[in-house]
Design a protein around this motif. Structure first.
Motif, short mmCIF file in Angstrom:
data_model
loop_
_atom_site.label_atom_id
_atom_site.label_comp_id
_atom_site.label_asym_id
_atom_site.label_seq_id
_atom_site.Cartn_x
_atom_site.Cartn_y
_atom_site.Cartn_z
N GLU A 35 0.83 -1.21 0.00
CA GLU A 35 0.00 0.00 0.00
C GLU A 35 0.87 1.26 0.00
N GLN A 36 1.91 1.26 0.81
CA GLN A 36 2.79 2.43 0.90
C GLN A 36 3.55 2.66 -0.40
N GLU A 39 1.74 5.13 -2.53
CA GLU A 39 1.46 6.46 -1.96
C GLU A 39 1.95 7.56 -2.89
N ARG A 40 1.65 8.79 -2.51
CA ARG A 40 2.09 9.96 -3.26
C ARG A 40 3.38 10.54 -2.69
N ASP A 41 3.62 10.33 -1.41
CA ASP A 41 4.81 10.87 -0.75
C ASP A 41 6.03 10.07 -1.20
N ILE A 44 8.04 7.92 1.38
CA ILE A 44 7.32 6.71 1.79
C ILE A 44 7.39 5.66 0.70
N VAL A 45 7.17 6.09 -0.53
CA VAL A 45 7.20 5.16 -1.67
C VAL A 45 8.58 4.52 -1.79
#
Length: 161
Positions: A35-36, A39-41, A44-45
């Motif tokens: 899921e991470q 992400e958009r960040d 985090i990605v």
């Protein structure tokens, strides 16, 4: 002897329970990283996708997708060399990965490596001859190279599609 058998059975059942619990926890942790990875960040990605890539348990398809998403995060961070490396890896794990060719072409276009960008957009169009956006971007490359005639042909094709 009966007591030893009872202890052995209890140990085996406890071990199996712990193993199943551990496997469930690992699967849940993996799902969180998946899921991470979407992400958009960018930080985090990059962290989540790196964890999946380095886990040693992902399939080639999942490794391709993890490299792809990490490459996009690097691209957004303007870490172009790292982005290209990840897109190369994604294509290595999944040779017909159209989106990885497209994104790598975008990096090459952004870094004015027009010959390489053309190769990737050509490959996208080989894989999907109806991709209007690929025609548009390939037209951008031709225009940047001063080849307005070819650019117009690709822009016309993009509009037609």
């Amino acid at each position: 002897m009966r007591r030893l058998s009872s202890i052995s059975s209890s140990f085996i059942l406890s071990f199996l329970g712990l193993t199943l619990f551990t496997e469930a926890a690992i699967a849940q942790g993996r799902d969180s990283y998946v899921e991470q990875c979407l992400e958009r960040d960018e930080a985090i990605v990059i962290n989540a996708c790196t964890t999946l890539i380095e886990s040693g348990v992902e399939s080639d398809r999942n490794l391709a997708v993890s490299h792809f998403h990490r490459g996009r995060a690097h691209f957004r961070n303007e870490d172009f060399d790292l982005a290209i490396q990840d897109f190369d890896q994604a294509i290595g794990f999944r040779p017909g990965f159209l989106n990885a060719f497209f994104q790598r072409g975008d990096v090459y276009l952004a870094t004015e490596q027009y010959g390489l960008a053309l190769q990737d957009y050509d490959e996208v169009l080989r894989l999907d001859p109806t991709d209007a956006i690929a025609f548009k971007y390939r037209g951008d490359v031709y225009l940047a190279q001063g080849n307005s005639e070819r650019a117009i042909q690709d822009y016309d094709e993009a509009l037609r599609l």
